[in-house]
Design an enzyme around this catalytic site. Structure first.
Site, PDB file in Angstrom:
ATOM      1  N   LYS A   1     -10.547  13.349   5.827  1.00  0.00           N
ATOM      2  CA  LYS A   1      -9.489  12.355   6.015  1.00  0.00           C
ATOM      3  C   LYS A   1      -8.243  13.081   6.529  1.00  0.00           C
ATOM      4  CE  LYS A   1      -7.188   8.724   3.252  1.00  0.00           C
ATOM      5  NZ  LYS A   1      -7.251   7.997   1.952  1.00  0.00           N
TER       6      LYS A   1
ATOM      7  N   SER B   1      -7.634   3.060   1.998  1.00  0.00           N
ATOM      8  CA  SER B   1      -7.052   3.665   3.176  1.00  0.00           C
ATOM      9  C   SER B   1      -7.984   4.639   3.898  1.00  0.00           C
ATOM     10  CB  SER B   1      -5.774   4.413   2.779  1.00  0.00           C
ATOM     11  OG  SER B   1      -6.091   5.470   1.872  1.00  0.00           O
TER      12      SER B   1
ATOM     13  N   SER C   1      -9.033   3.829  -2.565  1.00  0.00           N
ATOM     14  CA  SER C   1      -9.171   4.162  -1.141  1.00  0.00           C
ATOM     15  C   SER C   1     -10.447   4.887  -0.732  1.00  0.00           C
ATOM     16  CB  SER C   1      -7.981   4.985  -0.677  1.00  0.00           C
ATOM     17  OG  SER C   1      -6.903   4.135  -0.395  1.00  0.00           O
TER      18      SER C   1
HETATM   19  N1  GLN Z   1      -5.033   0.130  -1.370  1.00  0.00           N
HETATM   20  C1  GLN Z   1      -4.274   0.835  -2.369  1.00  0.00           C
HETATM   21  C2  GLN Z   1      -2.861   1.015  -1.900  1.00  0.00           C
HETATM   22  O1  GLN Z   1      -2.571   0.456  -0.900  1.00  0.00           O
HETATM   23  C3  GLN Z   1      -4.925   2.137  -2.684  1.00  0.00           C
HETATM   24  C4  GLN Z   1      -4.581   3.211  -1.746  1.00  0.00           C
HETATM   25  C5  GLN Z   1      -5.247   4.496  -2.064  1.00  0.00           C
HETATM   26  O2  GLN Z   1      -6.131   4.574  -2.916  1.00  0.00           O
HETATM   27  N2  GLN Z   1      -4.803   5.541  -1.406  1.00  0.00           N
HETATM   28  O3  GLN Z   1      -2.066   1.668  -2.508  1.00  0.00           O
END
Ligand code: GLN
Length: 489
Positions: free
Chosen positions: A77, A152, A176
C-alpha cells in the site's frame, strides 16, 4: 505459458521450486497483466521498474522451508516506506517525497524471497472506505468497474482480485483491509494490535493502525502473515509473543470450535442478501462441526461514534507534521512561516483529510476534550470488557464484514456519514486491538462478493485462520468466482 498471474502465492512458489518456470517469467507475466488491465482499474499508484533477476533467474531455488515467498512478487500500500521510492499515501502533499528507509514489513518480505511490483492506490492518508479520496483518482472494482473496491486499501484488494499482484499488504485502522477485501472477494487479515511492526507505516491513528495481508485464499493469508508477524524492536508497541504456525492452522479442521454471533447487531441496516449469505455460511460451519452460539455485545452500536472521535483526534496530531518544512510539497511565495504552512496544507491536502483534521482538533480542544475524547476512551474500555466476557463463551465472534456489497462510485461521496457506516462491523476490532479476518463466502443478487468476518481474542490469529479455512472449503468461493469471471477474462 498462459496466465501465470492467476496462481496463488502457494501455487506459484511451489511451481517455481519445481522449476516449472523462473521468477523472471512469473514477474513478466504479472507485469503484462498489469499493463493490460491497470489502465482501467488503476490499482497502482506507482509501479516499480521491472526487477532484474541476475541471481534468482539462474540460482537454484532455496531448500524447502526456507524463503517461502521465493520469486513471488507482491504489492505494498502507498503508505508503506521503501527506501528511495514514492510513498505518497494517495496525497498531493507527499507526491515528491521519497522514503529514506524500508518498512520492517518490506524487509521481512524481501528476506522471505519476495519483491514488489509497486505501491497500491488508497484513500488519502487511509481516510475512507472507497478509494475515491485519492489524489490519483479512484480505483475501480474488478467485479464491476462502476463500483468502488472498498477502502482505504482499495488498490491492494483490487490488484489481488484481478491477479495484478499475488498478494498485497494493506493497513487497517477501522476496516481498511477487511472492508476492501470484502468488496473485492479476497481474504484480508487485520492482526492483533502490535503483532505486525508498524515501523515504516505512515501513521493515521497510532492506537488503531495495523498492517496485514490481502490474498487470494486463506492458505496464502497464513503464509504472508507468517512472513511479516513477530517482534520488532523498532516499533515500541510490537508484541514479543511467538507467532506459532499459522500455515498449519489454516489447514486444520475447525470441528469443536465455538463461534459467537451477536444477532441483535444484524437487526437493522443490513442488506437481506448479506444476512442470507451469513446464515448460509453459519449453517455450513455447523455442518463442519462448529458450534454456533448467540452472544451479546451491547456496546458495539457505539463503535462508529467512538472510532470517529479517537481516529480523528489521533490523525489531527499525526498529520501536524505535514507542514511543508520536513516532508513533500511546499507552497511557494508565502510571506512568513505560518502563511507557508497554511498554504501548503490548503493546497496539498484533500477535503476529507481537512474535514478530519478539523473534527480531531475540535474533539481535543479545551472545553470539548472531556465531552468527546475522554468519553470515547471510556467507551473503548467498555467494548474491551464486552469482548473479554464473550470470549469466555466462544473462540471467535462472527459478523458480516460490511452491511452491503460494494456500492457504486460516487454513491456515498456527498454523505460522509453514510460512508463512515461502511465500517460499522469492522471498527470494533481496531478499538479493542483484536485480530479480525474477512473471508469471501458468496455472491449477492448483482453477482458481487460477500464475506464473513471473524474476530478473535488477543493473538487468536491461528483460530481465525482455522475457521476461515473451513469456511473457504465449505463455501467453495474460488469456483464461484471462476464461474462468474469467465465472461470477464
Ligand atoms: N474507513 C475508515 C475510515 O475512513 C477506516 C480507514 C482505515 O482503516 N484506514 O477511517
Amino acid at each position: 505459458m498462459p496466465e501465470l498471474c492467476r496462481l496463488t502465492v502457494r501455487e506459484a512458489a511451489g511451481a517455481l521450486r519445481a522449476g516449472q518456470f523462473t521468477p523472471a517469467e512469473l514477474d513478466r507475466d504479472v507485469r503484462a497483466a498489469i499493463a493490460a488491465r491497470d489502465g482501467t482499474l488503476r490499482c497502482y499508484a506507482w509501479l516499480a521498474a521491472p526487477q532484474e533477476f541476475p541471481a534468482t533467474a539462474t540460482a537454484p531455488p532455496p531448500p524447502a522451508g526456507e524463503r517461502p515467498l521465493w520469486g513471488v512478487p507482491g504489492a505494498l500500500k502507498a503508505n508503506m516506506a521503501t527506501r528511495g521510492e514514492p510513498t505518497d499515501c494517495g496525497s498531493r502533499l507527499l507526491a515528491p517525497w521519497r522514503a529514506p528507509y524500508d518498512a520492517t514489513v518490506a524487509e521481512r518480505l524481501r528476506a522471505a524471497g519476495s519483491h514488489f511490483l509497486g505501491k497500491t492506490n488508497m484513500d488519502e492518508f487511509a481516510m475512507g472506505s472507497s478509494t475515491e479520496h485519492s489524489a490519483h483518482g479512484p480505483t475501480r472494482n474488478p467485479w464491476d468497474p462502476e463500483r468502488i473496491p472498498g477502502g482505504s486499501s482499495g488498490g491492494a484488494a483490487a490488484a489481488v482480485a484481478a491477479d495484478l499482484a499475488f498478494y498485497a499488504l494493506g493497513s487497517d485502522t477501522g476496516g481498511s483491509i477487511r472492508q476492501p477485501a470484502h468488496c473485492c472477494g479476497v481474504v484480508g487479515l487485520k492482526p492483533t494490535y502490535g503483532r505486525v511492526s508498524r515501523y515504516g507505516l505512515v501513521a493515521l491513528a497510532s492506537s488503531l493502525d495495523q498492517i496485514g495481508p490481502l490474498t487470494k485464499d486463506v492458505a496464502d493469508c497464513a503464509l504472508v502473515y507468517a512472513a511479516i508477524a513477530g517482534h520488532d524492536p523498532r516499533d515500541s508497541t510490537s508484541l514479543a509473543a511467538p507467532v506459532g504456525d499459522p500455515v498449519a492452522a489454516a489447514a486444520r479442521p475447525a470441528r469443536g470450535l465455538r463461534v459467537g454471533v451477536p444477532w441483535t447487531l444484524l437487526a437493522e441496516g443490513v442488506d437481506p442478501d448479506v444476512t442470507a449469505d451469513f446464515e448460509a455460511t453459519l449453517a455450513d460451519l455447523r455442518a463442519a462441526g462448529v458450534t454456533v452460539v448467540g452472544v451479546d455485545l451491547p456496546t458495539l452500536p457505539y463503535a462508529i461514534a467512538t472510532y470517529y472521535i479517537i481516529c480523528t483526534a489521533e490523525a489531527s496530531s499525526n498529520l501536524a507534521r505535514y507542514d511543508g518544512v520536513r516532508y513533500g510539497r511546499r507552497a511557494g511565495a508565502a510571506a512568513d512561516l505560518a502563511a507557508m504552512v497554511a498554504a501548503t496544507r490548503t493546497d496539498g491536502l484533500g477535503a476529507e483529510v481537512k474535514l478530519r483534521i478539523l473534527l480531531g482538533t475540535f474533539v481535543l480542544s479545551a472545553g470539548y476534550h472531556d465531552a468527546y475524547y475522554r468519553r470515547a476512551l471510556a467507551a473503548r474500555e467498555l467494548m474491551r470488557d464486552d469482548f473479554r466476557r464473550v470470549f469466555a463463551a466462544c473462540d471467535a465472534v462472527a459478523l458480516p464484514t460490511a452491511p452491503t456489497a460494494a456500492f457504486r462510485l460516487g454513491e456515498k461521496l456527498a454523505d460522509p456519514l453514510q460512508m463512515y457506516l461502511s465500517d460499522v462491523f469492522t471498527a470494533p476490532a481496531n478499538l479493542t486491538g483484536l485480530p479480525a479476518l474477512s473471508v469471501p463466502t458468496g455472491l449477492d443478487r448483482a453477482g458481487l462478493p460477500l464475506s464473513l468476518q471473524l474476530i478473535g481474542p488477543p493473538l487468536g490469529e491461528e483460530t481465525l485462520l482455522t475457521l476461515a479455512g473451513e469456511t473457504e472449503r465449505a463455501r467453495g468461493f474460488r469456483a464461484r468466482k471462476e464461474a462468474a469471471w469467465i465472461s470477464k477474462r
